[in-house]
Motif scaffolding. Sequence first.
Motif, PDB file in Angstrom:
ATOM      1  N   LEU A  56     -20.199  11.962  56.193  1.00 34.62           N
ATOM      2  CA  LEU A  56     -19.532  10.748  56.658  1.00 34.62           C
ATOM      3  C   LEU A  56     -20.543   9.821  57.316  1.00 34.62           C
ATOM      4  N   THR A  57     -20.397   8.532  57.087  1.00 32.74           N
ATOM      5  CA  THR A  57     -21.173   7.548  57.837  1.00 32.74           C
ATOM      6  C   THR A  57     -20.447   7.340  59.159  1.00 32.74           C
ATOM      7  N   VAL A  58     -21.182   7.383  60.246  1.00 36.43           N
ATOM      8  CA  VAL A  58     -20.597   7.242  61.573  1.00 36.43           C
ATOM      9  C   VAL A  58     -21.153   5.976  62.212  1.00 36.43           C
ATOM     10  N   ILE A  59     -20.241   5.095  62.647  1.00 36.14           N
ATOM     11  CA  ILE A  59     -20.626   3.868  63.344  1.00 36.14           C
ATOM     12  C   ILE A  59     -20.013   3.929  64.736  1.00 36.14           C
ATOM     13  N   SER A  60     -20.846   3.773  65.743  1.00 40.33           N
ATOM     14  CA  SER A  60     -20.365   3.833  67.121  1.00 40.33           C
ATOM     15  C   SER A  60     -21.094   2.796  67.963  1.00 40.33           C
ATOM     16  N   THR A  61     -20.627   2.634  69.182  1.00 44.72           N
ATOM     17  CA  THR A  61     -21.252   1.705  70.128  1.00 44.72           C
ATOM     18  C   THR A  61     -21.820   2.511  71.281  1.00 44.72           C
ATOM     19  N   TRP A  62     -23.093   2.256  71.600  1.00 42.95           N
ATOM     20  CA  TRP A  62     -23.761   2.931  72.705  1.00 42.95           C
ATOM     21  C   TRP A  62     -24.077   1.937  73.804  1.00 42.95           C
ATOM     22  N   SER A  63     -23.810   2.328  75.041  1.00 40.32           N
ATOM     23  CA  SER A  63     -24.282   1.588  76.215  1.00 40.32           C
ATOM     24  C   SER A  63     -25.493   2.354  76.723  1.00 40.32           C
ATOM     25  N   ILE A  64     -26.623   1.653  76.845  1.00 40.94           N
ATOM     26  CA  ILE A  64     -27.877   2.315  77.202  1.00 40.94           C
ATOM     27  C   ILE A  64     -28.451   1.706  78.471  1.00 40.94           C
ATOM     28  N   GLU A  65     -28.889   2.575  79.370  1.00 37.42           N
ATOM     29  CA  GLU A  65     -29.634   2.170  80.570  1.00 37.42           C
ATOM     30  C   GLU A  65     -30.882   3.041  80.623  1.00 37.42           C
ATOM     31  N   SER A  66     -32.051   2.393  80.749  1.00 37.95           N
ATOM     32  CA  SER A  66     -33.283   3.162  80.846  1.00 37.95           C
ATOM     33  C   SER A  66     -34.295   2.440  81.721  1.00 37.95           C
TER      34      SER A  66
END
Length: 167
Positions: A56-66
């Motif tokens: 399956l192709t998976v599309i998601s949204t990530w919130s990133i802090e670095s």
Amino acid sequence: MGARSLTTLGGCLSIALGMVAPPAWAMPDGPALNGTYQAVTNGDWAKTDGVYRDQLTVISTWSIESVCANYQSCTGRITSDQGWTADMYFQTQSWRVRRTIPDWQRCPDGTVSSGHQLFIFSPYAGDEFDISSAVLVGEDITSGVPGACGRGYPVEIRIPFRLTKLP
């Protein structure tokens, strides 16, 4: 000083300055990632145990802090809209994210085993490493546990991965 001495001194100075200059890709914040990104795992090009098998192709949204202490030492945290969070770190010009997926592998006898997922991605523009790129590419690698489902070696799935900064 003669012309020859000045030329030699100039060459030595150039070499010395080159050794202390930051890399060409260095930015004030280093390779830190911050903000919202679209994460795409392209299942059309998946390999299971080295053989192409669609996933399956998976599309998601990530919130990133670095944050980066320097250009080689960065850490951060990802929160996915799929309900998981994971730590991340920067190593050898790429970001790495590790997490455990409970009940990832289902066995014929009804038992289940966890999977170990590793995302590795780097900023690229075309075919060139470019720390300022809003697109990062790499791989999503998930491996099972050795011995799960009676197999001596773990199942391994490798899928191309893309991370794109959202406005």
